[in-house]
Design an enzyme around this catalytic site. Structure first.
Site, PDB file in Angstrom:
ATOM      1  N   GLY A 167       0.770  -1.406   0.187  1.00 25.17           N
ATOM      2  CA  GLY A 167       0.282   0.053   0.066  1.00 25.17           C
ATOM      3  C   GLY A 167       0.687   1.104  -0.109  1.00 25.17           C
ATOM      4  O   GLY A 167       1.601   1.475   0.521  1.00 25.17           O
TER       5      GLY A 167
ATOM      6  N   ARG B 127       1.233  -6.223  -4.816  1.00 29.37           N
ATOM      7  CA  ARG B 127       1.416  -7.087  -3.878  1.00 29.37           C
ATOM      8  C   ARG B 127       2.109  -8.591  -3.999  1.00 29.37           C
ATOM      9  O   ARG B 127       1.710  -8.963  -2.396  1.00 29.37           O
ATOM     10  CB  ARG B 127       0.325  -7.245  -3.036  1.00 29.37           C
ATOM     11  CG  ARG B 127      -0.581  -5.803  -3.043  1.00 29.37           C
ATOM     12  CD  ARG B 127      -1.922  -5.661  -2.067  1.00 29.37           C
ATOM     13  NE  ARG B 127      -2.167  -4.392  -1.305  1.00 29.37           N
ATOM     14  CZ  ARG B 127      -2.228  -3.926   0.127  1.00 29.37           C
ATOM     15  NH1 ARG B 127      -0.778  -4.267   0.456  1.00 29.37           N
ATOM     16  NH2 ARG B 127      -2.607  -2.873  -0.104  1.00 29.37           N
TER      17      ARG B 127
ATOM     18  N   ASP C  29       5.699  -7.734   5.432  1.00 29.51           N
ATOM     19  CA  ASP C  29       6.028  -9.204   4.717  1.00 29.51           C
ATOM     20  C   ASP C  29       7.304  -8.536   3.778  1.00 29.51           C
ATOM     21  O   ASP C  29       8.049  -9.324   2.867  1.00 29.51           O
ATOM     22  CB  ASP C  29       4.672  -9.006   4.191  1.00 29.51           C
ATOM     23  CG  ASP C  29       4.244  -9.859   4.801  1.00 29.51           C
ATOM     24  OD1 ASP C  29       4.561 -10.442   5.921  1.00 29.51           O
ATOM     25  OD2 ASP C  29       2.784 -10.530   4.711  1.00 29.51           O
TER      26      ASP C  29
ATOM     27  N   LYS D  62       8.287   0.857   5.388  1.00 28.69           N
ATOM     28  CA  LYS D  62       7.570   1.760   4.972  1.00 28.69           C
ATOM     29  C   LYS D  62       5.888   1.256   5.442  1.00 28.69           C
ATOM     30  O   LYS D  62       5.743  -0.148   5.328  1.00 28.69           O
ATOM     31  CB  LYS D  62       7.052   1.503   3.593  1.00 28.69           C
ATOM     32  CG  LYS D  62       5.924   2.706   2.927  1.00 28.69           C
ATOM     33  CD  LYS D  62       5.376   1.432   2.023  1.00 28.69           C
ATOM     34  CE  LYS D  62       4.828   0.045   2.687  1.00 28.69           C
ATOM     35  NZ  LYS D  62       3.675  -0.594   1.313  1.00 28.69           N
ATOM     36  N   THR D  63       5.007   1.922   5.942  1.00 27.00           N
ATOM     37  CA  THR D  63       3.625   1.865   6.189  1.00 27.00           C
ATOM     38  C   THR D  63       3.077   2.972   7.432  1.00 27.00           C
ATOM     39  O   THR D  63       3.397   2.673   8.176  1.00 27.00           O
ATOM     40  CB  THR D  63       3.334   0.524   7.187  1.00 27.00           C
ATOM     41  OG1 THR D  63       2.068  -0.096   7.288  1.00 27.00           O
ATOM     42  CG2 THR D  63       4.496   0.017   8.254  1.00 27.00           C
TER      43      THR D  63
ATOM     44  N   ASP E  76       0.985   2.461   9.394  1.00 29.54           N
ATOM     45  CA  ASP E  76       0.086   1.279   9.994  1.00 29.54           C
ATOM     46  C   ASP E  76       1.132   1.372  11.077  1.00 29.54           C
ATOM     47  O   ASP E  76       0.197   1.457  12.746  1.00 29.54           O
ATOM     48  CB  ASP E  76      -0.414  -0.065   9.547  1.00 29.54           C
ATOM     49  CG  ASP E  76      -1.052   0.079   8.652  1.00 29.54           C
ATOM     50  OD1 ASP E  76      -2.285   0.924   7.817  1.00 29.54           O
ATOM     51  OD2 ASP E  76      -1.153  -1.304   8.112  1.00 29.54           O
TER      52      ASP E  76
END
Lengths: 532, 532
Positions: free
Chosen positions: A81, A145, A176, A202-203, A205
C-alpha cells in the site's frame, strides 16, 4: 501522467529535505561501523538464513575521503500500500548513489515485486525523478502486492537482477516485503548472485517498529491528514451539537493510527483493539463503552460526540474473531443461507446480535478465497447501530459514519516524512556502496531535530521469527501492536476519562509546509512519548 | 470548551486579516454612499416590504472624521450549517463596533435564531472573542435551524431585541436566513422597533451569489479541504491502479462545490446536476456517462479512476425527481411495503432499476414529515452499483465510495475566508453605525488582492421574489445554481473530455497559512473564472 502541477506542488517541489549533515553533504564518504550482532530470538532463523543471519547492527561515520566504489547499478521496487514519502526514498537513493559514483544508475521495477519477476523496469534518471521529489503517491513506478516465493520465483528474481547487472536491489515495503527482502538476500548469497538486497520500512499503519526503526515512514503524514479531518469533525460536532460521529481509521490490525489521532485531538471516545482483546471484551461490552459515554454526555446536555474506531477492532473482539473463523470454515463447505443454523450456540448468539446489514456483509462479502473480508466490515456502522439500539428511548441520538484511509496514503509527505525518507534512501545507497546485504535501513533519535538523527541499519534476520503457515515454517517480522504498558497507551489511558465529558478537543489543522519550525517539523505524539 | 490549543492553532491565532485599508484602519470613519436602487424583479415584494424595499445599493467612503455615533448595542446570531469564517465575522463585527464607539456592546444569541425567541444571549467581549479569531466552527455561540415566522415569533424577536436595547441585529446565514433577516427588518420598521437588521452571506454550498455577493463565505475553505482529499485520492488511484473512487460532495442542490473541486483537480469524471437536468438525462444515461469512461479507460489499460458526484444530483435526474415526489405522496397515505405496487408504470420502471440497498433507503429512511431524505441517499453508491452492473463481464472494475462534507464545514478558515469574513463583520458594523437596515453585506472584486476589495451592501429585498409554499406567497432568495452558459461550467466543459483519458490530475494539497502569497491567498477557480 501529465506534468502540470498545482501552485502548492510547484512551491513544494523545491523543498530540500533535512537530515544529519554527514548523510546529506557527503554520503559518498560514509563508512559503516559494525556494532554488536543482535541476539536472534528464534533459532530456526539462523538455520533458514545461514548466509545472512548473525550480522552486526551498523552505524556510520565520516570517512573523510570518498569510499572507493565503482559506479553502482541498483534496482528499486515499491511494495504494498501507498505511504507518503515513497518518492523521496527513491530520490534520496538516487542522490546517494550518484554521490558514491556519478555514473551510478538506478532502475525502477514496475508495478511492485511482480515487476522483478517480469523484468519490467524503467531507468530512474535525475530528470525522471525530479518532478516526484516531495510528492505523495507511488506512481513514479507503481506498486503491487506480489510476493516472491519459492525457488522458481527467487531464481527469476535473481535472473532479472543479473540481466540488469545489479549491484543492489532496494525493497520499499512493510513487514512482509522486508521479510521477502531478507529471503532474497539469503537466496542471492547462497546462489552466488552479486546483488545485495536492502529493505526500507514503509507503512502508514505504524506496526513495523523495533529498536532500530522507531517509526515506519508514512505514519507521520497519514495520521496528520486524518487528525486534520477528525479535528474538523469534532469542531462540527461541537458547533452543531446534533450528531455523534463514528470514525473508522485505516491501520490494519494495529491501533497505532487511531491512538496517535486520539492523542492529537482528544475525542470523546477512542476504542483500541489491543485493549479490547486484552480485556476479552464482548461485542456488547465494546458497544457498552460507547453507550456509557453517549448517556453520560446526554445527561450533561451534550447529544453529540466523536468516537474513533480502529479498522482492525472487529477481529480483536474475541467472540467476533471466533465467529469469523467459524464462518470461514463453514462457508468453505456450505451455502451462505445454511451456515447460520450450523454455528455453535455461542457464535450463533453473537451473530444474532449483529445488525442486519453487517450480518449480510459477513455472509456475502467474501474474498477470492471465500473468506469474510474483515477490512470491508463497516465496524463504525456496527457500533453506531448497536449503540443506537441500546440508547433508544433513553436519550436523543443521531449519528454519522465516516471512514478515513485512502485520503492519507497518498498525501504529499510532511516535512518529517520528506526528511526521513530522503535519509532512508541515502542510507540504502551507503549500505550498497559498502557492499552490505540483508539489512533494513533505520534512523534513531527520530524525535530530535533531523540534523541530530542517527542513521543505522539492522540485519532483517534479527527481526524475524518463524510461524507455521499452511503447514510450513515461515519467517515473519512480528507486527508491532499497541503496547498497553507502553508510554503512548499509558498517556492516553491517564487522560481519556477526562475527555469523555470535557469537550477537550484540539484542532491540529492541515499539514503546513512553510512557517515556524515547531509547526512544520512537528513529529507524532507516538514518537515523542516513546522517546521520553 | 477547554481553551487548550494545538500548536498550529496557537500560531494561527495571531493572524491579522487583510482587507481594504479604509475598512481595517478607520471603520469608525466610514460613511455610506448611496447608489441606485436595484430594479425589484418581483412586484409582490414591494407590497410585502413597504418599509424596506426600494432602497439603494451602498458603497463606502472615508469620512476623515469619525462618524458621530453613540455606543451601539448589537446582537448577532449564527444560522444554519457551519461554514469556515463565522467566528471572524463576529470578531470583525466587534472590531467595527468598538471602532465606532469604544463603549459599544455585542451580544451573541445562543444556538441559532431560536436563541432570539428565547432571549438567550451571552455578551461577546473582546476577551470572549479573542480565542475564536481565525478558528473554524460556530461553537462560540452555536447555531440552529429555527426560522422566525409569523406575527407571534416576529413579535417575540422584536421583544428580545427591545429588552436588550439593541440598535442592531446581525444574522449570519444562507438564503433562507437572509430572507428571514429581511422579514425581521420590515416587521421591526413597521412596528417602530429601533433595531436594524443586517444579513451576512454564509454557505459552503456557494449558491448564495449575486451581483453584490460574488461568493458566500465558507465556500473557499470547504472546497479547498475537499480538493486536498480528492487530490490525495486521485494520487492513490493513480498509484494503486486498482479502484474507481466515487466521491459524493456536500453542497445541497447546486453543484458549485463539485464544479470548483473538478477545476482544481481535473478528475476523470465529474457529474453536474444542473447539466443532467438540462439534458433531461435518465438514471441509466447518467450511469452510462460513468460506464463510458470506465470502459474507455479500461481499454487504455486503466482500471482505475475518480468520479465526483454532487450531493444534489439525484433530484436533478428528472425521472428520479418524479419518483421521489410520487413516493412522498404515496408514503403519506400508505405503508412502505404497499407503495411500490402503486407507482405509475414509468416510476415503477425507475424504481426497479435501483439497487436493493438504495431502494430500501427510499422507502424506509424518511424524515419527520415522512418524506424521502434526499440528502441521505448514497448517490455515489447508487452510481457505483449501476456502473458495476453495466460493466460486469466486460472490464475489471473495483470501487470505493466516499462522502466528504462534515470535514470541510468546520475547518479553520483559509486566508481568503478569514480576510473576507473579517471584512463582512466590519461592513455590518459600519451599516449599523450608519443606521441602515434590511441590507446584506457584500464585497466586490473578490478575485483581486484583499486590499483592493470593494465593500458594499445590497438591500435584501432586491434579491427576493415570491413563491407559493403551502398555499401562501412567500419571499425567497433564489438559489444560484450552476449556470451552464457561465464561464466556470464552460471552462470545465471545454476541458473535461481530455481529462477522461489523460490522467490530468492536479494535487492542490492542504490549505497553507504561511508562505508565498500565491499559495496562501489563492482564491477559488470559480471566482477567478467569473471575474475574467
Amino acid at each position: 501522467m501529465n506534468q502540470d502541477r498545482s501552485i502548492l506542488q510547484r512551491h513544494r517541489a523545491g523543498y530540500v529535505p533535512k537530515g544529519p549533515e554527514l548523510l546529506l553533504a557527503r554520503p559518498g564518504n560514509l563508512r559503516v561501523v559494525e556494532g554488536e550482532a543482535p541476539a536472534c530470538p528464534d533459532p530456526d532463523i539462523s538455520g533458514q538464513f545461514p548466509h545472512s543471519s548473525g550480522k552486526p547492527v551498523l552505524t556510520f561515520r565520516d570517512g573523510v575521503e570518498p569510499v572507493s566504489t565503482a559506479a553502482l547499478r541498483v534496482g528499486v521496487v515499491l511494495s504494498g500500500g501507498q505511504a507518503p514519502g515513497g518518492h523521496n526514498v527513491i530520490a534520496g537513493l538516487l542522490d546517494g548513489l550518484l554521490a558514491a559514483h556519478p555514473d551510478s544508475k538506478l532502475f525502477g521495477f514496475l508495478a511492485g515485486p511482480g515487476g522483478i519477476l517480469r523484468g519490467e523496469t524503467v531507468e530512474l534518471t535525475p530528470e525522471v525523478v525530479e518532478p516526484y521529489r516531495n510528492t505523495g503517491g507511488f506512481d513514479i513506478i507503481g506498486s503491487g502486492r506480489d510476493k516472491i516465493e519459492g525457488d522458481q520465483q527467487l531464481q527469476a528474481a535473481m535472473n532479472s537482477c543479473a540481466e540488469l547487472k545489479l549491484d543492489g536491489l532496494v525493497v520499499i515495503g512493510g513487514d512482509d516485503s522486508n521479510t521477502n527482502a531478507a529471503v532474497m538476500a539469503e537466496y542471492f548469497l547462497a546462489h552466488g548472485s552479486r546483488t545485495s538486497v536492502i529493505g526500507v520500512p514503509k507503512t502508514i499503519d505504524g506496526d513495523l517498529m523495533n529498536d532500530w526503526v522507531e517509526q515506519s515512514f508514512g505514519f507521520d503524514t497519514a495520521t496528520k491528514v486524518y487528525s486534520e479531518l477528525i479535528g474538523n469533525i469534532c469542531r462540527d460536532a461541537h458547533s452543531a451539537k446534533k450528531y455523534w460521529h463514528f470514525i473508522k481509521l485505516m491501520g490494519r490490525s494495529a491501533s497505532h493510527v487511531t491512538l496517535e489521532c486520539a492523542m492529537q485531538i482528544r475525542p470523546d471516545v477512542t476504542l483500541i483493539g489491543e485493549e479490547v482483546e486484552a480485556k476479552g471484551m464482548t461485542l456488547r461490552q465494546v458497544a457498552g463503552t460507547v453507550v456509557d459515554a453517549v448517556i453520560r454526555r446526554a445527561e450533561a446536555g451534550r447529544n453529540y460526540g466523536v468516537c474513533l474506531v480502529p479498522e482492525g477492532l472487529i477481529e480483536f473482539i474475541p467472540e467476533v474473531g471466533v465467529l469469523i473463523r467459524r464462518l470461514n470454515d463453514l462457508l468453505a463447505k456450505h451455502d451462505a443461507d445454511k451456515v447460520v443454523g450450523m454455528l455453535p450456540a455461542d457464535s450463533a448468539e453473537v451473530f444474532k446480535e449483529l445488525p442486519e446489514g453487517i450480518a449480510r456483509q459477513l455472509l456475502i462479502d467474501r474474498d477470492s478465497h471465500g473468506n469474510v473480508q474483515v477490512s470491508r466490515i463497516d465496524t463504525e456502522k456496527l457500533l453506531l447501530e448497536l449503540a443506537a439500539e441500546q440508547v433508544k428511548g433513553k436519550v436523543k441520538f443521531s449519528s454519522q459514519a465516516h471512514f478515513f484511509g485512502y485520503e492519507g496514503r497518498c498525501s504529499a509527505p510532511s516535512n518529517f516524512d520528506a526528511d526521513y525518507t530522503a535519509c532512508l534512501g541515502r542510507i540504502a545507497a551507503v549500505l550498497l556502496a559498502n557492499g552490505r546485504t540483508g539489512y533494513m535501513c533505520g534512523v534513531r533519535q527520530l524525535s530530535d531535530p533531523a540534523t541530530d538523527w542517527e542513521p543505522c541499519a539492522v540485519p532483517v534476520t534479527a527481526l524475524l521469527h518463524t510461524e507455521t503457515r499452511h503447514g510450513e515454517r515461515k519467517p515473519v517480522i512480528e507486527k508491532a501492536l499497541v503496547d498497553l504498558d507502553g508510554p503512548v497507551f499509558q498517556a492516553f489511558a491517564r487522560q481519556r476519562e477526562s475527555w469523555v465529558l470535557g469537550d477537550c478537543y484540539l484542532f491540529p489543522g492541515p499539514i503546513q509546509f512553510f512557517g515556524p519550525a515547531e509547526v512544520v517539523d512537528r513529529s507524532t505524539a507516538t514518537l515523542q512519548l516513546r522517546s521520553v
